[in-house]
Design a protein around this motif. Sequence first.
Motif, PDB file in Angstrom:
ATOM      1  N   GLY A 135       1.108   1.620  -0.684  1.00 12.24           N
ATOM      2  CA  GLY A 135      -0.101   2.415  -0.527  1.00 12.24           C
ATOM      3  C   GLY A 135      -0.235   3.019   0.847  1.00 12.24           C
ATOM      4  N   SER A 136      -1.453   3.406   1.157  1.00 11.05           N
ATOM      5  CA  SER A 136      -1.779   4.057   2.417  1.00 11.05           C
ATOM      6  C   SER A 136      -2.834   3.236   3.150  1.00 11.05           C
ATOM      7  CB  SER A 136      -2.321   5.472   2.154  1.00 11.05           C
ATOM      8  OG  SER A 136      -3.016   5.975   3.277  1.00 11.05           O
ATOM      9  N   THR A 137      -2.664   3.108   4.457  1.00 10.66           N
ATOM     10  CA  THR A 137      -3.640   2.370   5.259  1.00 10.66           C
ATOM     11  C   THR A 137      -4.944   3.139   5.409  1.00 10.66           C
ATOM     12  OG1 THR A 137      -2.676   3.295   7.290  1.00 10.66           O
ATOM     13  CG2 THR A 137      -1.861   1.151   6.555  1.00 10.66           C
ATOM     14  N   GLU A 138      -4.954   4.409   5.030  1.00 12.96           N
ATOM     15  CA  GLU A 138      -6.174   5.213   5.136  1.00 12.96           C
ATOM     16  C   GLU A 138      -6.923   5.332   3.816  1.00 12.96           C
ATOM     17  OE1 GLU A 138      -5.247   8.994   6.816  1.00 12.96           O
ATOM     18  OE2 GLU A 138      -5.071   8.200   8.868  1.00 12.96           O
ATOM     19  N   THR A 139      -6.180   5.492   2.707  1.00 19.00           N
ATOM     20  CA  THR A 139      -6.848   5.755   1.432  1.00 19.00           C
ATOM     21  C   THR A 139      -6.767   4.601   0.446  1.00 19.00           C
ATOM     22  OG1 THR A 139      -4.849   6.851   0.606  1.00 19.00           O
ATOM     23  CG2 THR A 139      -6.512   8.245   1.639  1.00 19.00           C
ATOM     24  N   GLY A 140      -5.947   3.590   0.747  1.00 17.77           N
ATOM     25  CA  GLY A 140      -5.914   2.419  -0.118  1.00 17.77           C
ATOM     26  C   GLY A 140      -4.567   2.172  -0.762  1.00 17.77           C
ATOM     27  N   ALA A 141      -4.427   0.996  -1.375  1.00 19.67           N
ATOM     28  CA  ALA A 141      -3.192   0.608  -2.058  1.00 19.67           C
ATOM     29  C   ALA A 141      -3.094   1.318  -3.400  1.00 19.67           C
ATOM     30  CB  ALA A 141      -3.150  -0.903  -2.244  1.00 19.67           C
TER      31      ALA A 141
ATOM     32  N   SER B 293      -8.719   0.062   0.267  1.00 19.22           N
ATOM     33  CA  SER B 293      -9.120   0.113  -1.141  1.00 19.22           C
ATOM     34  C   SER B 293     -10.550  -0.376  -1.315  1.00 19.22           C
ATOM     35  CB  SER B 293      -8.178  -0.742  -1.998  1.00 19.22           C
ATOM     36  OG  SER B 293      -6.866  -0.241  -1.963  1.00 19.22           O
ATOM     37  N   LEU B 294     -10.897  -1.408  -0.575  1.00 17.60           N
ATOM     38  CA  LEU B 294     -12.274  -1.909  -0.608  1.00 17.60           C
ATOM     39  C   LEU B 294     -13.235  -0.837  -0.103  1.00 17.60           C
ATOM     40  CD1 LEU B 294     -14.346  -4.221  -0.912  1.00 17.60           C
ATOM     41  CD2 LEU B 294     -13.739  -4.931   1.420  1.00 17.60           C
ATOM     42  N   ARG B 295     -12.805  -0.130   0.930  1.00 11.62           N
ATOM     43  CA  ARG B 295     -13.650   0.887   1.555  1.00 11.62           C
ATOM     44  C   ARG B 295     -13.794   2.124   0.670  1.00 11.62           C
ATOM     45  NH1 ARG B 295     -10.869   0.767   5.896  1.00 11.62           N
ATOM     46  NH2 ARG B 295      -9.707   2.704   5.596  1.00 11.62           N
ATOM     47  N   THR B 296     -12.695   2.561   0.060  1.00 15.07           N
ATOM     48  CA  THR B 296     -12.724   3.804  -0.713  1.00 15.07           C
ATOM     49  C   THR B 296     -13.106   3.598  -2.175  1.00 15.07           C
ATOM     50  OG1 THR B 296     -10.377   3.655  -1.303  1.00 15.07           O
ATOM     51  CG2 THR B 296     -10.920   4.782   0.764  1.00 15.07           C
ATOM     52  N   GLY B 297     -12.946   2.360  -2.670  1.00  4.85           N
ATOM     53  CA  GLY B 297     -13.266   2.082  -4.064  1.00  4.85           C
ATOM     54  C   GLY B 297     -12.196   2.516  -5.040  1.00  4.85           C
ATOM     55  N   ARG B 298     -11.043   2.966  -4.538  1.00  2.00           N
ATOM     56  CA  ARG B 298      -9.972   3.393  -5.447  1.00  2.00           C
ATOM     57  C   ARG B 298      -9.349   2.175  -6.127  1.00  2.00           C
ATOM     58  NH1 ARG B 298      -8.874   7.621  -1.344  1.00  2.00           N
ATOM     59  NH2 ARG B 298      -9.041   9.637  -2.410  1.00  2.00           N
ATOM     60  N   PRO B 299      -9.102   2.256  -7.437  1.00  2.00           N
ATOM     61  CA  PRO B 299      -8.517   1.116  -8.149  1.00  2.00           C
ATOM     62  C   PRO B 299      -7.049   0.933  -7.781  1.00  2.00           C
ATOM     63  CG  PRO B 299      -8.647   2.997  -9.612  1.00  2.00           C
ATOM     64  CD  PRO B 299      -9.340   3.406  -8.336  1.00  2.00           C
ATOM     65  N   VAL B 300      -6.565  -0.285  -7.989  1.00  2.00           N
ATOM     66  CA  VAL B 300      -5.195  -0.657  -7.632  1.00  2.00           C
ATOM     67  C   VAL B 300      -4.446  -1.075  -8.906  1.00  2.00           C
ATOM     68  CG1 VAL B 300      -3.760  -2.213  -6.247  1.00  2.00           C
ATOM     69  CG2 VAL B 300      -6.002  -1.473  -5.374  1.00  2.00           C
TER      70      VAL B 300
ATOM     71  N   ILE C  57     -13.483  -9.489   0.856  1.00  2.00           N
ATOM     72  CA  ILE C  57     -12.520 -10.104   1.778  1.00  2.00           C
ATOM     73  C   ILE C  57     -12.986 -11.516   2.066  1.00  2.00           C
ATOM     74  CG2 ILE C  57     -11.506 -10.004   4.076  1.00  2.00           C
ATOM     75  CD1 ILE C  57     -11.988  -7.008   4.055  1.00  2.00           C
ATOM     76  N   ARG C  58     -12.078 -12.455   1.933  1.00  2.00           N
ATOM     77  CA  ARG C  58     -12.375 -13.839   2.282  1.00  2.00           C
ATOM     78  C   ARG C  58     -11.306 -14.374   3.216  1.00  2.00           C
ATOM     79  NH1 ARG C  58     -14.095 -16.751  -3.444  1.00  2.00           N
ATOM     80  NH2 ARG C  58     -15.673 -15.221  -4.092  1.00  2.00           N
ATOM     81  N   GLU C  59     -11.652 -15.442   3.927  1.00  2.00           N
ATOM     82  CA  GLU C  59     -10.692 -16.072   4.816  1.00  2.00           C
ATOM     83  C   GLU C  59     -10.462 -17.503   4.358  1.00  2.00           C
ATOM     84  OE1 GLU C  59     -11.279 -17.025   9.246  1.00  2.00           O
ATOM     85  OE2 GLU C  59     -10.326 -15.046   9.245  1.00  2.00           O
ATOM     86  N   ARG C  60      -9.190 -17.851   4.145  1.00  2.00           N
ATOM     87  CA  ARG C  60      -8.836 -19.198   3.706  1.00  2.00           C
ATOM     88  C   ARG C  60      -7.811 -19.770   4.669  1.00  2.00           C
ATOM     89  NH1 ARG C  60      -7.006 -18.838  -2.394  1.00  2.00           N
ATOM     90  NH2 ARG C  60      -7.492 -21.057  -2.356  1.00  2.00           N
ATOM     91  N   LYS C  61      -7.450 -21.022   4.469  1.00  2.00           N
ATOM     92  CA  LYS C  61      -6.457 -21.662   5.340  1.00  2.00           C
ATOM     93  C   LYS C  61      -5.152 -21.850   4.579  1.00  2.00           C
ATOM     94  CE  LYS C  61      -9.758 -24.119   8.274  1.00  2.00           C
ATOM     95  NZ  LYS C  61      -9.433 -23.350   9.482  1.00  2.00           N
TER      96      LYS C  61
END
Length: 329
Positions: free
Chosen positions: A220-226, A275-282, A315-319
């Motif tokens: 994908g693209s770092t600007e428009t999403g995966a 993808s989260l930002r643009t809402g484009r499906p993956v 987005i979540r953070e796990r260990k």
Amino acid sequence: MATVQVFDVGSSKAEQLQHMKYQNRATISMLGAKSKRLRRVVTPEDGPHCEDLLKRGRVYLRWLDTIEITPQLKTKATLPEMLELITNKPELFYPQDMKASARALYKKWESENWGATNVVDEEEAAVEEVAPGNGQEMPMIQSPLPPSDHPIYGEQGIMHGIMVVRGPNGKMSYRLNPNVPARPAKIYGHNNIPIGSWFATRLVALHRGAHGSSVGGIAGSTETGAYSIVVSKAYNDLDDDQGDTLYYSGSNSHKNDNPYQSAPSSAGTNALKASLRTGRPVRVLRAGGPHSSKNNFWLPKCGIRYDGLYQVTGIRERKNTNGTPLLPE
């Protein structure tokens, strides 16, 4: 039997870079120098060496059209300068078909911003930084093309669009068949791929336009999403596949051993954030193997299956197993 000429070049960026450096110097520049001396286009009638240069130059430009461009390749292989040499130097005389190929490459790579926002496998990209020297010659192979009725590689076969290349040392590799156009994978949505479609290998999925990388798990693209991701058992300690819901860790997550902070986001992780930002499906593909399906019920027993469009919702953070924070999922 139909055949096609190909270079025996590996898939790593380091090998590609070495090949570009050599061909730019030993083929493209040499052709230009000879044409300048002759004050006309070089032809096969000018001798065996000139005939070989023309053949290598055309195969080289065709090969360039199959690689994933990156800013590192652009700079380190001086690709804009090489294309400029072919198309815009009036004192040099290149064949019209080579000029047309060079213009098409330049237009294509300019439209992609020379890969500046594309996701590239980080281990492959890192190798570019250490590829030394002025390149080395790669042998050219006359490789047979599969017949159209071949049960595996023919028009109805599961490997249609792929060809087998055997190098001078006998090593076998799989390549995209230049005579069978690939479907572009840099498209959001289903890309006319039915849910449930199955592909024998990642290279086949790349040819069909399902996933834009034969190596990386995120394309994908770092600007428009995966555009797509591939789910496998690679990071079972981090990822969680629940069918309709996926927890998918980004690159470097499993390597992080800093207990105080997450690892820096990779290009793939940034594409998922976009993808989260643009809402484009993956597009989500699942890859299976002899043992992977035992660890994940949703994976196919072999090959790669397209399972439809998913939305990045958070987005979540796990260990990880080191007890340290992961990259955001």
